[in-house]
Design a protein around this motif. Sequence first.
Motif, mmCIF file in Angstrom:
data_model
loop_
_atom_site.group_PDB
_atom_site.id
_atom_site.type_symbol
_atom_site.label_atom_id
_atom_site.label_comp_id
_atom_site.label_asym_id
_atom_site.label_seq_id
_atom_site.Cartn_x
_atom_site.Cartn_y
_atom_site.Cartn_z
ATOM 1 N N LYS A 1 0.754 -0.810 -0.370
ATOM 2 C CA LYS A 1 -0.121 -0.163 0.009
ATOM 3 C C LYS A 1 0.994 0.900 -0.261
ATOM 4 O O LYS A 1 2.215 1.234 0.608
ATOM 5 N N LYS A 2 0.808 2.256 -0.529
ATOM 6 C CA LYS A 2 1.246 3.597 -0.935
ATOM 7 C C LYS A 2 0.792 4.609 0.370
ATOM 8 O O LYS A 2 -0.982 4.744 0.459
ATOM 9 N N ALA A 3 1.539 4.873 0.429
ATOM 10 C CA ALA A 3 1.416 6.111 1.906
ATOM 11 C C ALA A 3 0.549 7.358 1.771
ATOM 12 O O ALA A 3 1.081 7.932 0.288
ATOM 13 N N VAL A 4 -0.815 7.770 1.814
ATOM 14 C CA VAL A 4 -0.864 9.408 1.077
ATOM 15 C C VAL A 4 -1.138 10.591 2.494
ATOM 16 O O VAL A 4 -1.363 9.860 2.909
ATOM 17 N N ALA A 5 -0.174 11.644 1.813
ATOM 18 C CA ALA A 5 0.072 12.487 2.834
ATOM 19 C C ALA A 5 -1.290 13.551 2.322
ATOM 20 O O ALA A 5 -1.267 14.180 1.163
ATOM 21 N N ILE A 6 -1.582 14.212 3.925
ATOM 22 C CA ILE A 6 -3.057 15.057 2.675
ATOM 23 C C ILE A 6 -2.774 15.873 4.050
ATOM 24 O O ILE A 6 -2.279 16.133 5.314
ATOM 25 N N ILE A 7 -2.575 17.411 3.330
ATOM 26 C CA ILE A 7 -2.286 18.608 3.915
ATOM 27 C C ILE A 7 -3.339 19.630 3.966
ATOM 28 O O ILE A 7 -3.732 20.005 3.153
ATOM 29 N N LEU A 8 -4.045 20.074 5.181
ATOM 30 C CA LEU A 8 -4.622 20.678 5.347
ATOM 31 C C LEU A 8 -4.866 22.441 5.976
ATOM 32 O O LEU A 8 -3.820 22.098 6.538
#
Length: 96
Positions: free
Chosen positions: A2-9
């Motif tokens: 699985k790929k890690a997804v980074a979300i920046i808010l």
Amino acid sequence: MKKAVAIILHFRVNEEEVNEVIKKQVEETLSKLNTDLVVWDSKELKRRVSMSWSTIQSTFFYEEDFPKVKIGGKWYYPAKETEEFLSRWFKHQMGA
């Protein structure tokens, strides 16, 4: 795998608007608290003015226009009229 997804808010808060909403909520809550009681007893009066009973008696209790009624052995104070009296009395004490 699985790929890690980074979300920046990013949030922007309008502090003036937040303060206005908070102020309005506090005013509404205080308004509700003040209308909850039709009359105060001496315990409530002491709490509201942050004075001891002896200080109340030696300052404004015996003033002619202070609204009060004794029922049985207990003093009662009409909430609205007492609040208005106290507002005038405190302003007078401040020299206003």
